[in-house]
Scaffold this motif. Structure first.
Motif, PDB file in Angstrom:
ATOM      1  N   GLY A 109       0.995  -1.276  -0.071  1.00  0.00           N
ATOM      2  CA  GLY A 109      -0.005   0.196   0.081  1.00  0.00           C
ATOM      3  C   GLY A 109       0.864   1.214   0.137  1.00  0.00           C
ATOM      4  N   GLU A 110       1.968   1.259   0.763  1.00  0.00           N
ATOM      5  CA  GLU A 110       2.992   2.565   0.811  1.00  0.00           C
ATOM      6  C   GLU A 110       3.519   2.728  -0.560  1.00  0.00           C
ATOM      7  N   ALA A 113       0.944   4.126  -2.915  1.00  0.00           N
ATOM      8  CA  ALA A 113       0.607   5.408  -2.425  1.00  0.00           C
ATOM      9  C   ALA A 113       1.770   6.677  -2.678  1.00  0.00           C
ATOM     10  N   PRO A 124      -4.923  12.334   2.729  1.00  0.00           N
ATOM     11  CA  PRO A 124      -4.507  10.876   3.076  1.00  0.00           C
ATOM     12  C   PRO A 124      -5.880   9.820   3.120  1.00  0.00           C
ATOM     13  N   ALA A 125      -6.986  10.253   3.449  1.00  0.00           N
ATOM     14  CA  ALA A 125      -8.082   9.318   3.437  1.00  0.00           C
ATOM     15  C   ALA A 125      -8.175   9.143   1.622  1.00  0.00           C
ATOM     16  N   HIS A 128      -5.654   6.710   0.547  1.00  0.00           N
ATOM     17  CA  HIS A 128      -6.166   5.374   1.026  1.00  0.00           C
ATOM     18  C   HIS A 128      -7.100   4.845   0.161  1.00  0.00           C
ATOM     19  N   ASP A 129      -8.144   5.775  -0.388  1.00  0.00           N
ATOM     20  CA  ASP A 129      -9.157   5.041  -1.114  1.00  0.00           C
ATOM     21  C   ASP A 129      -8.465   4.933  -2.615  1.00  0.00           C
ATOM     22  N   ALA A 132      -6.511   1.562  -2.554  1.00  0.00           N
ATOM     23  CA  ALA A 132      -7.355   0.287  -2.396  1.00  0.00           C
ATOM     24  C   ALA A 132      -8.142   0.205  -4.063  1.00  0.00           C
ATOM     25  N   GLU A 144      -2.915  -4.306   0.916  1.00  0.00           N
ATOM     26  CA  GLU A 144      -2.082  -3.254   1.149  1.00  0.00           C
ATOM     27  C   GLU A 144      -0.931  -3.352   2.315  1.00  0.00           C
ATOM     28  N   SER A 145      -1.198  -4.166   3.342  1.00  0.00           N
ATOM     29  CA  SER A 145      -0.298  -4.164   4.499  1.00  0.00           C
ATOM     30  C   SER A 145       0.761  -5.190   4.340  1.00  0.00           C
TER      31      SER A 145
END
Length: 266
Positions: A109-110, A113, A124-125, A128-129, A132, A144-145
């Motif tokens: 995810g990072e 991003a 940031p939100a 995040h979307d 995803a 993501e993790s």
């Protein structure tokens, strides 16, 4: 056909390469390269190992500068004295490198991003979307993790693709996307590339010598010859396999050996 006269006017849409010369000092890699990539097409740069395929890609994405010639995206020259114009054009380009070039210390995810954090003002939100969404597009929803080292080779390629499309580019460049993958995973990646082209309207430029992938994804292509050091064939590889004028192109596409010319005895 992809062939383009060096004196032809630059098209207002698509990628135009005209009269390009690639060299390292006195060593010429390729010269007189002229071709056009139509919008929303998959264009393959093909040829034997060492012919200059990846070198050409690096020039088109502005990682290296050519000795001569022009590269234009939708009529806009890549080489510009205006840093703002150059940066704006580069943001329209997404790249999947052969090694994926994912940051090993960052989660999937990072990694995806990061381009948005560096080049947009998204909150940031919102990032995040978008992360995803991009991961879902490449079949990695919910990953993501995870760390890149925890992913299979095919999943790493997909994560690299998600990062490549993070900024919603118009042009997607792929350097040997199937390298190191088994045939089934490679086939699935080919299908994903075509789905992304259709869903996002991407113009895709791929470097490859993997024949199954070339025949599957290519709408158009160029063959770089390592002897004459220029392009000796342009067109859909499914047509070139029988219709190419040069025997080296037909032999490459049919996986046939090329007979070396006989030498006079000393």
């Amino acid at each position: 056909m992809a062939e383009l006269s060096p004196n032809a006017p630059v098209s207002e849409s698509g990628l135009t390469v005209r009269g390009l010369r690639l060299a390292f000092g006195d060593t010429v890699v390729q010269h007189d390269l002229s071709f056009h990539v139509a919008p929303a097409n998959i264009f393959v740069i093909m040829g034997v190992s060492g012919c200059g395929k990846s070198t050409l890609l690096r020039h088109i994405i502005d990682l290296q500068r050519s000795d001569a010639g022009d590269i234009c995206f939708d009529g806009q020259r890549l080489i510009s004295d205006d840093p703002g114009e150059r940066a704006a054009l580069q943001r329209r380009i997404g790249v999947l490198f052969q090694s994926t070039a994912l940051w090993s210390s960052m989660t999937v995810g990072e990694n995806v991003a990061l381009p948005m954090q560096l080049h947009t003002r998204l909150r940031p939100a919102e990032i995040h979307d978008q992360v995803a969404f991009k991961l879902a597009l490449v079949g990695l929803a919910g990953q993501e993790s995870r760390m890149p080292s925890e992913l299979s080779g095919g999943m790493q390629k997909r994560a690299g693709l998600a990062r490549a499309i993070a900024l919603d580019p118009d042009y997607l460049f792929l350097d040997e996307p199937s390298a190191g993958l088994d045939p089934i995973t490679s086939q699935r990646l080919d299908a994903l590339i075509m789905r992304l082209r259709d869903a996002l309207g991407l113009s895709v430029i791929a470097v490859s010598h993997e024949l199954p992938s070339i025949f599957t994804i290519a709408d158009d292509s160029i063959y770089l010859d390592n002897q004459s050091k220029t392009a000796i064939a342009h067109g859909n590889p499914r047509d070139l396999v029988e219709q190419a004028r040069d025997a080296r192109v037909r032999a490459f596409l049919k996986r046939e050996p090329i007979e070396e010319p006989a030498r006079d005895p000393a």
